[in-house]
Design a protein around this motif. Sequence first.
Motif, short mmCIF file in Angstrom:
data_model
loop_
_atom_site.label_atom_id
_atom_site.label_comp_id
_atom_site.label_asym_id
_atom_site.label_seq_id
_atom_site.Cartn_x
_atom_site.Cartn_y
_atom_site.Cartn_z
N PRO A 163 17.14 22.55 1.04
CA PRO A 163 16.85 21.40 0.19
C PRO A 163 16.20 20.25 0.96
N TYR A 164 16.55 20.10 2.25
CA TYR A 164 15.97 19.02 3.03
C TYR A 164 14.49 19.26 3.27
N THR A 165 14.14 20.49 3.64
CA THR A 165 12.73 20.80 3.87
C THR A 165 11.93 20.59 2.60
N ARG A 166 12.48 21.05 1.49
CA ARG A 166 11.78 20.89 0.21
C ARG A 166 11.55 19.43 -0.09
N ALA A 167 12.62 18.64 0.07
CA ALA A 167 12.51 17.21 -0.24
C ALA A 167 11.50 16.54 0.68
N LEU A 168 11.54 16.93 1.95
CA LEU A 168 10.64 16.34 2.93
C LEU A 168 9.18 16.61 2.56
N LEU A 169 8.91 17.83 2.15
CA LEU A 169 7.54 18.18 1.78
C LEU A 169 7.07 17.44 0.55
N GLY A 173 -6.24 16.35 -3.35
CA GLY A 173 -5.41 16.91 -4.40
C GLY A 173 -4.88 15.85 -5.34
N ALA A 174 -3.97 16.28 -6.21
CA ALA A 174 -3.46 15.38 -7.24
C ALA A 174 -2.63 14.27 -6.61
N ARG A 175 -2.66 13.12 -7.25
CA ARG A 175 -1.90 11.98 -6.76
C ARG A 175 -0.75 11.73 -7.72
N ALA A 176 0.48 11.74 -7.17
CA ALA A 176 1.64 11.55 -8.02
C ALA A 176 1.77 10.08 -8.40
N ASP A 177 2.32 9.82 -9.59
CA ASP A 177 2.51 8.44 -10.00
C ASP A 177 3.58 7.75 -9.16
N LYS A 178 4.56 8.54 -8.83
CA LYS A 178 5.68 7.97 -8.09
C LYS A 178 6.03 8.92 -6.95
N LEU A 179 6.33 8.37 -5.80
CA LEU A 179 6.71 9.24 -4.69
C LEU A 179 8.13 9.74 -4.89
N GLN A 180 8.34 10.99 -4.54
CA GLN A 180 9.69 11.51 -4.55
C GLN A 180 10.43 10.92 -3.36
N VAL A 181 11.68 10.60 -3.53
CA VAL A 181 12.41 10.07 -2.38
C VAL A 181 13.64 10.92 -2.11
N ILE A 182 14.07 10.87 -0.86
CA ILE A 182 15.38 11.42 -0.52
C ILE A 182 16.31 10.21 -0.47
N GLU A 183 17.21 10.12 -1.42
CA GLU A 183 18.09 8.96 -1.46
C GLU A 183 19.01 8.95 -0.25
N GLY A 184 19.47 7.76 0.09
CA GLY A 184 20.49 7.66 1.13
C GLY A 184 19.92 7.61 2.53
N GLN A 185 20.81 7.65 3.48
CA GLN A 185 20.47 7.47 4.89
C GLN A 185 20.84 8.72 5.68
N VAL A 224 9.71 9.11 7.57
CA VAL A 224 9.04 9.56 6.35
C VAL A 224 9.89 9.43 5.10
N SER A 225 11.14 9.87 5.17
CA SER A 225 11.94 9.87 3.95
C SER A 225 12.27 8.45 3.52
N ILE A 226 12.29 7.51 4.47
CA ILE A 226 12.59 6.11 4.15
C ILE A 226 11.31 5.39 3.68
N GLN A 227 10.17 5.81 4.23
CA GLN A 227 8.88 5.23 3.82
C GLN A 227 8.71 5.30 2.32
N ALA A 228 9.00 6.48 1.77
CA ALA A 228 8.82 6.69 0.34
C ALA A 228 9.70 5.72 -0.46
N GLN A 229 10.92 5.48 0.02
CA GLN A 229 11.81 4.56 -0.68
C GLN A 229 11.20 3.16 -0.73
N VAL A 230 10.69 2.70 0.42
CA VAL A 230 10.15 1.34 0.49
C VAL A 230 8.87 1.22 -0.35
N VAL A 231 8.02 2.24 -0.29
CA VAL A 231 6.79 2.20 -1.08
C VAL A 231 7.11 2.17 -2.58
#
Lengths: 336, 354
Positions: A255-261, A269-281, B190-197
């Motif tokens: 799941p981490y690799t998927r989220a990272l990608l 390519g296509a531009r998403a309206d909103k970036l996907q984020v990985i919540e949390g720290q 990277v994962s935090i960049q998306a949150q801030v953007v």
Amino acid sequence: MPAGDARPVLEVRDLRTVFQTRGGEVHAVNSVSFDVKPGELLGVVGESGSGKSVTMMSLVGLLPMPPAEVRGGEVLLDGEDLLKVSPARLRDVRGGEVGFIFQDPMTSLNPVFTVGFQIIEPIRRHMGLNKRQARERAVELLELVGIPGARGRLSDYPHQFSGGMRQRVMIAIALACDPKVLIADEPTTALDVTIQAQILEIVEDLRARLGMAIVWITHDLGVVAGIADRVMVMYGGQVVEHAPVHPLFNDPRHPYTRALLRTIPTVTGARADKLQVIEGQPPMLGAAPSACPFRDRCPLAFDRCHAENPLREVVAPNHDVACFHPLAHTAKEAVA
Amino acid sequence: MNAQRPLVEVRDLKMHFPIHSGLLRRQTGAVKAVDGVTFDIYEGETLGLVGESGCGKSTCGRAVLRLYDLTSGEVVVDGRAIGTESQGSLRRMRTTMQMVFQDPQACLNPRMTVGAIIGEPLDEHTDWPRKKKRARVEELMDQVGLNRAFLNRYPHEFSGGQRQRIGIARALALKPKFIVCDEPIAALDVSIQAQVVNLLEELQDELGLTYLFISHDLSMVRHIADRVAVMYLGKVVELAPRDALYDEPLHPYTEALLSAVPEPDPAMAGRKRERIVLKGDVPSPANPPAGCNFCTRCPKVMEVCHRIDPAFREVRPGHFAACHLNDPRYGPEHSESAEPTAPEATRTQHGGTR
């Protein structure tokens, strides 16, 4: 193209590194295992604090001890365990059989010595050449990494070089003694994209010509997609996924690799309206892991993830994943 | 969105830093960090400003807020020319224009609590009672996704992404119209960049903010910006709406820059892409080459480029570029390659698996 049947030149088994700090122990590397074959480029990806650099520095004893302590594991360089050898032997290995390129070319070159001196030093130490031969070799190396007017620049100091040139000097030093293994720790992170493209070309070219094994640490998935043969994804001091580059980008299982990608925008390519984020720290590594390090940010986490630390399991040829969720073992395009 | 009035107008902005040398420390030259930049930023849009390090993009961002005294040129923000304002009246204008800095570690005072940091602009510019200020600070913390309970904590207790949120909350405190974001995500993972953007985009929708977004990350700029300006050695070489710029770059530098971005594209993984690799380094802004600034590295350089500096022209509606290739007088035989579709077609993508 690395030969599939070649013996790995570097094999790491179950490496564990712990830092003693005033606030308690930090378990930076937890049971990391991997290997590299001659001529192969292994990409290591992860966020800062995921243990990528510490893992590589543990291999050749570059960490200050204390506070660092390698608690266990084996580091086999051509069958010789580097964690057990004498300090004198380790000095022969460092810079000789294992070359290191560090992230920041500004701080890893000594400002008070000429560039020539810094390249010649390891050549004379490890290869036993005399001054004149070493000088010739240094010129040869600088030409190899594409520095114009190499002979004249040997007597220049690091501040007379630009960032990209300094990184080339670092590469020249790392290559000076024909290492079997080259460890590159974020070598292009501090550079601009156009200079990064130049460095990537040089490395591609050198790998084809010299046939050494390269471990390339980065947090830029784009770089890895372009140059690596295999990729290892690290999170919280552990390897969470490891696969050849094509399956990793087309069929990521963890799941981490998927989220990272998905978090990374692209220029085509296509531009998403909103970036996907990985919540949390990212997790704090205060103790040896007793549960999955990604559990708090994982959309698929279930009971078992909070109770046990998943081990790496083979899910496809050369592809292993540390995840309990059944999707990691089966699905091609799963909705995560 | 672009039909609106320009909120920020920058005209021929120059920012030169003098070089002093010799026994008498006489001025012997100047670093031309920003050398004649012209652009507008429309209300409610995000203008992306990209370029390599040392090209003057941060200096440009700071000069637009007059954090430097301009060498020449004019900056109009919200109808008022700020180039010649006195410090006193400039200070009163600061409420409409704010800045988010690159390094969230360095731009927050380690001895001040988060509440004090976010509330400092309110102390300076308002005479609100303490209770009202505190309510505003808490509102801001909610807006940027920080827990209100952290009001009395210090910056070192936060992670990089959270610190950047503190910096954003401080910039928002006075309800500005215009914010300069100087590489706000460069220091983050990277994962935090998306949150801030995402946070910056949400705030823009909610509050109708206008951003100048400075970054070297072309893919992130493509995501956030409506229009993009590309800088090279103190000059804007190309300015266009986002899609036009990324799909049909008109300047060879933009083209090279785009092709140099490594892409984590699954279809391309493990395959080789045709890159335009520029030779050499960026020349020093203290001693730029004669003619076009890019002529020393340009893959399509012509004889005229070494003599005449190309003008920054509107090649197509809304699409500006400074290159002789787009000028029928100088590049007749090259005019085909300057056509929008041609560079795309010549950039072959051969797929040799390795």
